[in-house]
Enzyme design. Sequence first.
Site, PDB file in Angstrom:
ATOM      1  N   ASP A   1     -13.365   0.608  -7.736  1.00 55.14           N
ATOM      2  CA  ASP A   1     -12.565   0.003  -8.798  1.00 55.14           C
ATOM      3  C   ASP A   1     -11.076   0.096  -8.483  1.00 55.14           C
ATOM      4  OD1 ASP A   1     -12.326   2.719  -9.048  1.00 55.14           O
ATOM      5  OD2 ASP A   1     -12.408   2.749 -11.234  1.00 55.14           O
TER       6      ASP A   1
ATOM      7  N   ASP B   1     -13.094  16.568  -8.070  1.00 52.40           N
ATOM      8  CA  ASP B   1     -11.648  16.386  -7.996  1.00 52.40           C
ATOM      9  C   ASP B   1     -10.898  17.557  -8.642  1.00 52.40           C
ATOM     10  OD1 ASP B   1     -12.745  15.578 -10.382  1.00 52.40           O
ATOM     11  OD2 ASP B   1     -11.439  13.847 -10.661  1.00 52.40           O
TER      12      ASP B   1
END
Length: 518
Positions: A283, A361
Amino acid sequence: MVRTKGSIILCGAFLFVAWNALLLLYLWGRPPIGRPGEGGGAEPGGKEEWGVGRERVGRVNLAEEMIRLAEEVEVQLDTQKKLLKQIESHRSAWAQQESVGKREVDSLKKVKEVVIQPPALKTPGFLLNDLNTGQQTDGKTSQKLDWTAAPSSPFKDSQEKIVNAEVTTPAPGPESIIPILVIACDRVTVRRSLDKLIQYRPSAQLYPIIVSQDCGHAETARVIGSYGDQVTHISQPDLSDIRVRPEHRKFQGYYKIARHYRWALNQVFRTFSQSTVVVVEDDLEVAPDFFEYFRALYPILRSDPSLWCVSAWNDNGRDALVDSSRSDLLYRTDFFPGLGWMLLKEMWDELEPKWPSAFWDDWMRQPEQRRNRSCIRPEISRTITFGRKGVSLGQFFDQYLRYIKLNTEFVPFTKQDLSYLLKENYDKTFIKEVYSATLVKIEDLQQGGRLRGPGPYRVKYSSRDSFKAFARSLGVMDDLKSGVPRTGYRGVVSFLHRGRRVFLAPPDGWTHYDISWS
Protein backbone atom coordinates in the site's frame (compact mmCIF):
# COMPACT_ATOMS: atom_id res chain seq x y z
CA MET A 1 45.09 -34.23 -12.57
CA VAL A 2 43.14 -35.20 -15.74
CA ARG A 3 45.68 -37.93 -16.75
CA THR A 4 45.61 -39.43 -13.27
CA LYS A 5 41.82 -39.60 -13.27
CA GLY A 6 41.86 -41.16 -16.78
CA SER A 7 44.34 -43.84 -15.67
CA ILE A 8 42.13 -44.69 -12.70
CA ILE A 9 39.11 -45.13 -14.99
CA LEU A 10 41.05 -47.42 -17.44
CA CYS A 11 42.45 -49.56 -14.61
CA GLY A 12 39.01 -49.92 -13.10
CA ALA A 13 37.51 -51.01 -16.44
CA PHE A 14 40.34 -53.55 -17.05
CA LEU A 15 39.98 -55.11 -13.60
CA PHE A 16 36.22 -55.26 -14.08
CA VAL A 17 36.50 -57.18 -17.41
CA ALA A 18 39.21 -59.55 -16.09
CA TRP A 19 37.17 -60.37 -13.01
CA ASN A 20 34.11 -61.24 -15.09
CA ALA A 21 36.17 -63.43 -17.46
CA LEU A 22 37.60 -65.46 -14.56
CA LEU A 23 34.14 -65.73 -13.01
CA LEU A 24 32.69 -67.08 -16.28
CA LEU A 25 35.50 -69.71 -16.62
CA TYR A 26 34.91 -70.80 -13.04
CA LEU A 27 31.19 -71.20 -13.54
CA TRP A 28 31.64 -73.31 -16.67
CA GLY A 29 34.39 -75.49 -15.19
CA ARG A 30 32.98 -76.43 -11.81
CA PRO A 31 30.96 -79.70 -11.38
CA PRO A 32 27.18 -79.57 -11.11
CA ILE A 33 25.77 -79.30 -7.64
CA GLY A 34 22.97 -81.65 -6.73
CA ARG A 35 20.26 -81.18 -4.18
CA PRO A 36 20.09 -83.24 -0.97
CA GLY A 37 17.89 -86.31 -1.36
CA GLU A 38 17.87 -86.25 -5.19
CA GLY A 39 20.71 -88.76 -5.61
CA GLY A 40 22.95 -86.20 -7.22
CA GLY A 41 25.90 -87.14 -5.05
CA ALA A 42 25.98 -83.76 -3.43
CA GLU A 43 26.44 -85.24 -0.03
CA PRO A 44 29.50 -87.49 0.60
CA GLY A 45 28.40 -90.96 1.57
CA GLY A 46 25.10 -90.77 -0.26
CA LYS A 47 23.42 -93.82 -1.68
CA GLU A 48 24.69 -93.02 -5.18
CA GLU A 49 28.20 -91.82 -5.90
CA TRP A 50 28.84 -89.18 -8.56
CA GLY A 51 29.79 -91.62 -11.36
CA VAL A 52 27.06 -94.15 -10.64
CA GLY A 53 24.00 -92.04 -11.38
CA ARG A 54 25.59 -89.69 -13.89
CA GLU A 55 24.11 -91.30 -16.95
CA ARG A 56 20.60 -91.35 -15.50
CA VAL A 57 20.47 -87.82 -14.25
CA GLY A 58 23.13 -86.19 -16.46
CA ARG A 59 20.70 -84.72 -18.94
CA VAL A 60 18.45 -83.28 -16.23
CA ASN A 61 21.40 -81.76 -14.32
CA LEU A 62 22.87 -80.34 -17.50
CA ALA A 63 19.61 -78.54 -18.33
CA GLU A 64 19.27 -77.21 -14.80
CA GLU A 65 22.90 -76.08 -14.83
CA MET A 66 22.42 -74.19 -18.10
CA ILE A 67 19.37 -72.39 -16.72
CA ARG A 68 21.22 -71.52 -13.53
CA LEU A 69 24.24 -70.24 -15.46
CA ALA A 70 22.01 -68.11 -17.65
CA GLU A 71 20.40 -66.57 -14.57
CA GLU A 72 23.79 -65.82 -13.00
CA VAL A 73 25.10 -64.31 -16.23
CA GLU A 74 22.02 -62.07 -16.38
CA VAL A 75 22.65 -60.92 -12.80
CA GLN A 76 26.29 -60.21 -13.63
CA LEU A 77 25.30 -58.22 -16.71
CA ASP A 78 22.98 -56.06 -14.60
CA THR A 79 25.82 -55.46 -12.18
CA GLN A 80 28.11 -54.54 -15.08
CA LYS A 81 25.61 -52.00 -16.36
CA LYS A 82 25.35 -50.36 -12.93
CA LEU A 83 29.11 -50.20 -12.55
CA LEU A 84 29.56 -48.75 -16.02
CA LYS A 85 26.96 -46.08 -15.24
CA GLN A 86 28.80 -45.22 -12.02
CA ILE A 87 32.10 -44.95 -13.89
CA GLU A 88 30.46 -42.72 -16.52
CA SER A 89 28.84 -40.51 -13.88
CA HIS A 90 32.13 -40.09 -12.03
CA ARG A 91 33.88 -39.23 -15.26
CA SER A 92 31.23 -36.59 -16.04
CA ALA A 93 31.47 -35.17 -12.53
CA TRP A 94 35.25 -34.96 -12.77
CA ALA A 95 35.03 -33.29 -16.14
CA GLN A 96 32.47 -30.78 -14.80
CA GLN A 97 34.61 -30.12 -11.72
CA GLU A 98 37.60 -29.47 -13.94
CA SER A 99 35.55 -27.05 -16.04
CA VAL A 100 34.23 -25.21 -12.97
CA GLY A 101 37.72 -25.03 -11.53
CA LYS A 102 38.97 -23.48 -14.74
CA ARG A 103 36.20 -20.87 -14.65
CA GLU A 104 36.98 -20.10 -11.00
CA VAL A 105 40.62 -19.51 -11.89
CA ASP A 106 39.54 -17.24 -14.73
CA SER A 107 37.22 -15.36 -12.35
CA LEU A 108 40.01 -14.89 -9.85
CA LYS A 109 42.23 -13.53 -12.61
CA LYS A 110 39.51 -11.03 -13.54
CA VAL A 111 39.13 -9.98 -9.91
CA LYS A 112 42.87 -9.42 -9.63
CA GLU A 113 42.83 -7.35 -12.81
CA VAL A 114 40.03 -5.17 -11.39
CA VAL A 115 41.86 -4.71 -8.08
CA ILE A 116 45.17 -3.88 -9.74
CA GLN A 117 43.70 -1.61 -12.40
CA PRO A 118 40.64 0.15 -10.93
CA PRO A 119 40.64 2.98 -13.52
CA ALA A 120 39.81 0.46 -16.25
CA LEU A 121 36.47 -0.33 -14.62
CA LYS A 122 34.23 2.15 -16.43
CA THR A 123 30.96 0.25 -16.34
CA PRO A 124 29.26 -1.62 -13.49
CA GLY A 125 31.10 -4.87 -13.00
CA PHE A 126 28.29 -6.90 -11.41
CA LEU A 127 24.90 -6.44 -13.04
CA LEU A 128 21.97 -8.80 -12.73
CA ASN A 129 20.33 -9.20 -16.12
CA ASP A 130 17.65 -11.79 -15.49
CA LEU A 131 16.37 -12.99 -12.14
CA ASN A 132 15.11 -16.23 -13.68
CA THR A 133 18.52 -17.21 -15.07
CA GLY A 134 20.93 -15.39 -12.78
CA GLN A 135 22.69 -14.11 -15.93
CA GLN A 136 24.63 -10.88 -15.57
CA THR A 137 26.81 -8.82 -17.83
CA ASP A 138 28.96 -5.74 -17.80
CA GLY A 139 28.84 -5.30 -21.56
CA LYS A 140 32.16 -7.08 -22.09
CA THR A 141 32.03 -10.32 -20.12
CA SER A 142 29.24 -12.71 -19.16
CA GLN A 143 29.06 -14.39 -15.77
CA LYS A 144 26.44 -15.83 -13.46
CA LEU A 145 25.52 -14.85 -9.95
CA ASP A 146 25.24 -17.71 -7.46
CA TRP A 147 21.68 -17.32 -6.18
CA THR A 148 21.88 -20.68 -4.37
CA ALA A 149 18.17 -21.02 -5.10
CA ALA A 150 16.07 -23.88 -3.79
CA PRO A 151 14.53 -26.16 -6.48
CA SER A 152 11.08 -24.75 -5.73
CA SER A 153 12.34 -21.18 -6.04
CA PRO A 154 11.24 -19.07 -9.01
CA PHE A 155 14.90 -18.25 -9.45
CA LYS A 156 16.44 -21.04 -11.52
CA ASP A 157 19.42 -22.84 -10.06
CA SER A 158 22.78 -21.39 -10.95
CA GLN A 159 25.44 -24.10 -11.14
CA GLU A 160 28.35 -21.72 -11.47
CA LYS A 161 29.86 -19.87 -8.50
CA ILE A 162 31.99 -16.77 -8.73
CA VAL A 163 34.88 -16.76 -6.29
CA ASN A 164 34.56 -13.06 -5.57
CA ALA A 165 33.93 -11.64 -2.10
CA GLU A 166 32.11 -8.68 -3.67
CA VAL A 167 29.21 -10.93 -4.66
CA THR A 168 28.35 -11.85 -1.06
CA THR A 169 29.57 -8.63 0.55
CA PRO A 170 29.70 -6.03 -2.23
CA ALA A 171 31.75 -2.93 -1.74
CA PRO A 172 29.62 0.21 -1.85
CA GLY A 173 29.33 1.43 -5.39
CA PRO A 174 27.05 1.91 -8.38
CA GLU A 175 27.30 -1.79 -9.31
CA SER A 176 25.68 -3.10 -6.11
CA ILE A 177 22.36 -4.88 -6.57
CA ILE A 178 19.57 -3.51 -4.35
CA PRO A 179 16.49 -5.76 -4.48
CA ILE A 180 13.07 -4.33 -3.66
CA LEU A 181 10.93 -6.65 -1.52
CA VAL A 182 7.20 -5.92 -1.75
CA ILE A 183 5.20 -7.45 1.11
CA ALA A 184 1.74 -8.29 -0.23
CA CYS A 185 -1.41 -10.01 1.00
CA ASP A 186 -4.93 -9.43 -0.28
CA ARG A 187 -4.83 -5.93 -1.76
CA VAL A 188 -5.44 -5.87 -5.50
CA THR A 189 -4.35 -2.23 -5.29
CA VAL A 190 -0.81 -3.60 -5.14
CA ARG A 191 -0.93 -2.63 -8.82
CA ARG A 192 -0.57 1.03 -7.84
CA SER A 193 2.57 0.28 -5.87
CA LEU A 194 4.11 -1.93 -8.59
CA ASP A 195 3.28 0.52 -11.37
CA LYS A 196 5.23 3.30 -9.67
CA LEU A 197 8.16 1.04 -8.78
CA ILE A 198 8.47 -0.11 -12.38
CA GLN A 199 7.91 3.41 -13.77
CA TYR A 200 10.71 4.98 -11.69
CA ARG A 201 13.09 2.02 -11.65
CA PRO A 202 16.20 3.09 -13.58
CA SER A 203 17.49 -0.47 -14.06
CA ALA A 204 15.75 -3.83 -13.80
CA GLN A 205 19.19 -5.38 -13.41
CA LEU A 206 20.22 -3.33 -10.39
CA TYR A 207 16.79 -3.22 -8.73
CA PRO A 208 15.04 -6.60 -9.08
CA ILE A 209 11.53 -6.52 -7.62
CA ILE A 210 10.47 -9.50 -5.50
CA VAL A 211 6.79 -9.62 -4.50
CA SER A 212 6.20 -11.91 -1.53
CA GLN A 213 2.52 -12.73 -1.06
CA ASP A 214 0.83 -14.07 2.04
CA CYS A 215 -2.91 -14.84 2.50
CA GLY A 216 -3.32 -16.90 -0.70
CA HIS A 217 -5.69 -14.30 -2.20
CA ALA A 218 -6.29 -15.45 -5.79
CA GLU A 219 -7.24 -12.09 -7.31
CA THR A 220 -4.17 -10.39 -5.83
CA ALA A 221 -2.03 -13.25 -7.17
CA ARG A 222 -3.48 -12.69 -10.66
CA VAL A 223 -2.63 -8.98 -10.48
CA ILE A 224 0.96 -9.75 -9.47
CA GLY A 225 1.22 -12.45 -12.12
CA SER A 226 0.12 -10.02 -14.83
CA TYR A 227 3.51 -8.27 -14.58
CA GLY A 228 5.27 -11.32 -15.98
CA ASP A 229 9.05 -11.23 -15.75
CA GLN A 230 9.08 -7.60 -14.61
CA VAL A 231 8.74 -8.93 -11.06
CA THR A 232 9.41 -12.20 -9.25
CA HIS A 233 6.37 -13.55 -7.43
CA ILE A 234 6.95 -15.78 -4.40
CA SER A 235 4.28 -17.11 -2.04
CA GLN A 236 4.40 -17.72 1.69
CA PRO A 237 3.73 -21.49 2.01
CA ASP A 238 2.32 -21.45 5.56
CA LEU A 239 -1.19 -19.93 5.58
CA SER A 240 -2.36 -21.62 8.77
CA ASP A 241 -3.71 -19.78 11.78
CA ILE A 242 -1.27 -19.20 14.61
CA ARG A 243 -2.06 -20.41 18.11
CA VAL A 244 -2.21 -17.36 20.36
CA ARG A 245 -3.45 -16.49 23.81
CA PRO A 246 -7.25 -15.96 23.98
CA GLU A 247 -6.85 -12.24 24.60
CA HIS A 248 -4.66 -11.98 21.45
CA ARG A 249 -7.09 -13.62 19.02
CA LYS A 250 -8.03 -10.21 17.67
CA PHE A 251 -4.33 -9.68 16.86
CA GLN A 252 -4.05 -12.79 14.67
CA GLY A 253 -3.23 -10.55 11.70
CA TYR A 254 -0.18 -9.08 13.44
CA TYR A 255 1.14 -12.58 14.14
CA LYS A 256 0.78 -13.57 10.49
CA ILE A 257 2.50 -10.39 9.32
CA ALA A 258 5.51 -11.08 11.55
CA ARG A 259 5.67 -14.67 10.29
CA HIS A 260 5.50 -13.46 6.69
CA TYR A 261 8.23 -10.87 7.17
CA ARG A 262 10.55 -13.49 8.61
CA TRP A 263 9.92 -15.89 5.75
CA ALA A 264 10.23 -13.24 3.03
CA LEU A 265 13.45 -11.74 4.40
CA ASN A 266 14.93 -15.22 4.69
CA GLN A 267 14.12 -15.77 1.02
CA VAL A 268 16.01 -12.62 0.04
CA PHE A 269 19.04 -13.15 2.25
CA ARG A 270 19.26 -16.94 2.52
CA THR A 271 17.75 -18.34 -0.67
CA PHE A 272 18.66 -15.54 -3.08
CA SER A 273 21.91 -14.70 -1.25
CA GLN A 274 21.52 -10.94 -1.44
CA SER A 275 23.51 -8.48 0.69
CA THR A 276 20.84 -5.82 1.19
CA VAL A 277 17.15 -5.17 0.53
CA VAL A 278 14.62 -2.34 0.53
CA VAL A 279 11.32 -3.43 2.08
CA VAL A 280 8.05 -1.81 1.00
CA GLU A 281 4.46 -2.87 1.53
CA ASP A 282 1.69 -3.28 -1.00
CA ASP A 283 0.00 0.00 0.00
CA LEU A 284 3.00 2.28 -0.54
CA GLU A 285 3.56 4.59 -3.50
CA VAL A 286 7.14 5.69 -4.13
CA ALA A 287 8.63 9.03 -5.19
CA PRO A 288 10.47 9.64 -8.49
CA ASP A 289 13.86 9.63 -6.74
CA PHE A 290 13.11 6.62 -4.52
CA PHE A 291 15.82 4.48 -6.12
CA GLU A 292 18.32 7.36 -6.26
CA TYR A 293 17.77 7.93 -2.54
CA PHE A 294 18.59 4.38 -1.50
CA ARG A 295 21.42 4.02 -4.00
CA ALA A 296 23.18 7.07 -2.52
CA LEU A 297 22.65 6.04 1.11
CA TYR A 298 23.68 2.41 0.74
CA PRO A 299 27.42 3.21 1.18
CA ILE A 300 26.64 5.33 4.25
CA LEU A 301 24.65 2.50 5.83
CA ARG A 302 27.39 -0.01 5.13
CA SER A 303 30.24 2.15 6.40
CA ASP A 304 28.71 3.50 9.64
CA PRO A 305 28.12 0.87 12.37
CA SER A 306 26.00 3.37 14.34
CA LEU A 307 23.34 3.07 11.61
CA TRP A 308 21.04 0.09 11.19
CA CYS A 309 18.57 1.24 8.55
CA VAL A 310 17.70 3.83 5.93
CA SER A 311 14.04 4.82 5.72
CA ALA A 312 12.09 6.71 3.07
CA TRP A 313 9.53 7.87 5.63
CA ASN A 314 9.08 10.97 7.80
CA ASP A 315 6.48 10.38 10.53
CA ASN A 316 5.99 14.13 10.80
CA GLY A 317 6.03 14.61 7.04
CA ARG A 318 2.76 16.47 6.62
CA ASP A 319 2.83 19.38 4.19
CA ALA A 320 2.65 22.05 6.90
CA LEU A 321 5.50 20.50 8.91
CA VAL A 322 8.16 20.14 6.20
CA ASP A 323 10.26 22.57 4.19
CA SER A 324 9.02 22.04 0.63
CA SER A 325 11.98 23.99 -0.74
CA ARG A 326 14.51 21.58 0.85
CA SER A 327 13.71 18.15 -0.54
CA ASP A 328 17.43 17.36 -0.25
CA LEU A 329 17.45 17.56 3.56
CA LEU A 330 18.32 14.30 5.33
CA TYR A 331 18.48 13.50 9.06
CA ARG A 332 19.52 10.84 11.49
CA THR A 333 16.75 9.49 13.73
CA ASP A 334 16.68 7.14 16.72
CA PHE A 335 13.09 6.15 15.92
CA PHE A 336 12.66 3.21 13.53
CA PRO A 337 10.35 4.64 10.82
CA GLY A 338 9.73 1.63 8.54
CA LEU A 339 7.43 2.25 5.54
CA GLY A 340 10.09 1.78 2.88
CA TRP A 341 13.36 0.86 4.59
CA MET A 342 16.71 -0.67 3.80
CA LEU A 343 18.68 -3.14 5.90
CA LEU A 344 21.81 -5.20 5.37
CA LYS A 345 22.19 -8.97 5.53
CA GLU A 346 24.47 -8.60 8.56
CA MET A 347 21.64 -6.88 10.40
CA TRP A 348 19.18 -9.63 9.45
CA ASP A 349 21.65 -12.23 10.71
CA GLU A 350 21.46 -10.46 14.07
CA LEU A 351 17.68 -9.99 14.16
CA GLU A 352 16.35 -13.20 12.62
CA PRO A 353 17.20 -15.64 15.46
CA LYS A 354 15.13 -13.58 17.93
CA TRP A 355 12.45 -12.32 15.50
CA PRO A 356 9.17 -11.72 17.37
CA SER A 357 5.93 -13.60 16.85
CA ALA A 358 3.94 -10.35 16.48
CA PHE A 359 4.21 -6.54 16.42
CA TRP A 360 7.59 -6.68 14.73
CA ASP A 361 7.88 -2.91 14.12
CA ASP A 362 7.43 -1.96 17.78
CA TRP A 363 9.81 -4.78 18.68
CA MET A 364 12.40 -3.14 16.41
CA ARG A 365 12.05 0.04 18.49
CA GLN A 366 13.00 -1.65 21.74
CA PRO A 367 16.45 -0.79 23.11
CA GLU A 368 17.51 -4.47 23.04
CA GLN A 369 17.20 -4.42 19.25
CA ARG A 370 18.09 -0.81 18.47
CA ARG A 371 21.20 -0.85 20.66
CA ASN A 372 21.67 2.93 20.36
CA ARG A 373 21.75 2.72 16.58
CA SER A 374 19.99 5.16 14.27
CA CYS A 375 18.37 5.37 10.85
CA ILE A 376 18.52 7.92 8.05
CA ARG A 377 15.24 9.61 7.13
CA PRO A 378 14.32 12.44 4.73
CA GLU A 379 12.74 15.84 5.30
CA ILE A 380 10.12 14.97 2.66
CA SER A 381 8.97 11.36 2.47
CA ARG A 382 9.89 9.18 -0.50
CA THR A 383 6.85 6.98 0.16
CA ILE A 384 3.20 7.56 1.00
CA THR A 385 0.62 5.05 2.11
CA PHE A 386 -2.76 4.74 0.40
CA GLY A 387 -3.94 1.69 2.36
CA ARG A 388 -6.47 2.66 4.97
CA LYS A 389 -7.71 -0.92 5.13
CA GLY A 390 -5.43 -3.20 7.15
CA VAL A 391 -4.89 -5.01 10.43
CA SER A 392 -4.65 -1.65 12.25
CA LEU A 393 -8.17 -0.76 11.03
CA GLY A 394 -7.16 2.71 9.85
CA GLN A 395 -5.30 3.68 13.03
CA PHE A 396 -3.45 6.98 12.44
CA PHE A 397 -4.46 6.99 8.78
CA ASP A 398 -7.25 9.54 8.91
CA GLN A 399 -5.46 11.75 11.42
CA TYR A 400 -1.88 11.62 10.12
CA LEU A 401 -0.92 9.25 7.32
CA ARG A 402 -3.24 10.51 4.60
CA TYR A 403 -1.65 13.99 4.88
CA ILE A 404 1.98 12.91 4.44
CA LYS A 405 3.63 14.83 1.60
CA LEU A 406 5.30 12.77 -1.16
CA ASN A 407 8.38 14.25 -2.75
CA THR A 408 7.95 15.12 -6.44
CA GLU A 409 11.33 16.76 -7.18
CA PHE A 410 14.15 14.45 -8.28
CA VAL A 411 17.22 15.01 -6.10
CA PRO A 412 20.53 13.65 -7.49
CA PHE A 413 21.70 12.27 -4.16
CA THR A 414 24.38 10.07 -5.74
CA LYS A 415 26.17 13.22 -6.92
CA GLN A 416 26.16 14.79 -3.45
CA ASP A 417 28.60 14.38 -0.59
CA LEU A 418 26.54 12.70 2.13
CA SER A 419 29.40 12.10 4.55
CA TYR A 420 27.87 14.69 6.87
CA LEU A 421 25.43 11.95 7.91
CA LEU A 422 28.19 9.86 9.46
CA LYS A 423 27.89 10.02 13.23
CA GLU A 424 31.28 11.58 13.89
CA ASN A 425 30.39 14.42 11.50
CA TYR A 426 26.68 14.75 12.23
CA ASP A 427 26.46 14.93 16.01
CA LYS A 428 28.73 17.90 16.57
CA THR A 429 26.95 20.03 13.96
CA PHE A 430 23.49 18.89 15.02
CA ILE A 431 23.96 19.59 18.73
CA LYS A 432 25.43 23.00 18.00
CA GLU A 433 22.55 23.94 15.68
CA VAL A 434 19.86 22.79 18.12
CA TYR A 435 21.18 24.34 21.32
CA SER A 436 22.31 27.56 19.71
CA ALA A 437 18.74 28.12 18.46
CA THR A 438 16.72 30.79 20.26
CA LEU A 439 14.84 29.30 23.23
CA VAL A 440 11.17 30.35 23.15
CA LYS A 441 7.95 29.48 24.92
CA ILE A 442 5.27 27.58 23.11
CA GLU A 443 2.94 30.57 23.43
CA ASP A 444 5.40 32.63 21.39
CA LEU A 445 5.26 30.09 18.57
CA GLN A 446 1.48 29.88 18.64
CA GLN A 447 1.00 33.64 18.53
CA GLY A 448 3.82 34.17 16.06
CA GLY A 449 3.84 37.97 16.22
CA ARG A 450 6.54 38.10 18.88
CA LEU A 451 9.08 36.16 16.81
CA ARG A 452 11.50 37.77 14.40
CA GLY A 453 12.98 35.87 11.50
CA PRO A 454 12.56 32.30 10.19
CA GLY A 455 14.33 30.66 13.12
CA PRO A 456 15.41 28.15 14.07
CA TYR A 457 13.71 28.21 17.46
CA ARG A 458 13.88 25.77 20.33
CA VAL A 459 11.13 24.67 22.70
CA LYS A 460 12.36 22.78 25.76
CA TYR A 461 10.52 19.85 27.34
CA SER A 462 11.64 18.13 30.53
CA SER A 463 9.12 15.34 31.10
CA ARG A 464 6.93 12.89 29.27
CA ASP A 465 3.83 14.97 29.94
CA SER A 466 5.39 18.23 28.77
CA PHE A 467 6.62 16.57 25.58
CA LYS A 468 3.18 15.19 24.76
CA ALA A 469 1.46 18.50 25.54
CA PHE A 470 3.87 20.53 23.39
CA ALA A 471 3.76 18.00 20.55
CA ARG A 472 -0.04 18.12 20.41
CA SER A 473 -0.05 21.92 20.47
CA LEU A 474 2.48 22.11 17.62
CA GLY A 475 0.78 19.45 15.50
CA VAL A 476 3.45 16.73 15.57
CA MET A 477 2.94 13.12 16.62
CA ASP A 478 3.08 12.80 20.39
CA ASP A 479 3.49 9.07 20.93
CA LEU A 480 6.74 7.52 22.16
CA LYS A 481 8.03 3.97 21.66
CA SER A 482 10.48 2.75 24.29
CA GLY A 483 10.84 6.40 25.27
CA VAL A 484 11.82 7.57 21.76
CA PRO A 485 9.62 10.19 20.03
CA ARG A 486 8.83 9.80 16.36
CA THR A 487 11.59 11.28 14.17
CA GLY A 488 13.58 12.06 17.33
CA TYR A 489 17.36 12.14 17.41
CA ARG A 490 19.03 12.54 20.79
CA GLY A 491 15.54 13.39 22.00
CA VAL A 492 15.14 16.26 19.50
CA VAL A 493 12.19 16.45 17.09
CA SER A 494 12.76 18.80 14.13
CA PHE A 495 9.90 20.25 12.04
CA LEU A 496 8.44 23.42 10.58
CA HIS A 497 5.74 25.41 12.37
CA ARG A 498 4.13 28.24 10.41
CA GLY A 499 7.15 28.38 8.16
CA ARG A 500 9.73 28.48 10.97
CA ARG A 501 12.20 25.72 11.87
CA VAL A 502 11.49 24.43 15.38
CA PHE A 503 13.39 21.99 17.59
CA LEU A 504 11.33 20.34 20.31
CA ALA A 505 14.26 19.39 22.49
CA PRO A 506 15.21 18.07 25.94
CA PRO A 507 17.55 20.11 28.15
CA ASP A 508 21.14 20.53 27.01
CA GLY A 509 23.32 17.64 28.17
CA TRP A 510 20.84 14.90 27.18
CA THR A 511 22.36 11.42 27.64
CA HIS A 512 19.73 8.71 27.09
CA TYR A 513 16.05 7.88 26.59
CA ASP A 514 13.82 6.96 29.51
CA ILE A 515 11.93 3.78 28.60
CA SER A 516 9.32 4.54 31.28
CA TRP A 517 8.07 7.39 29.10
CA SER A 518 6.42 4.93 26.71
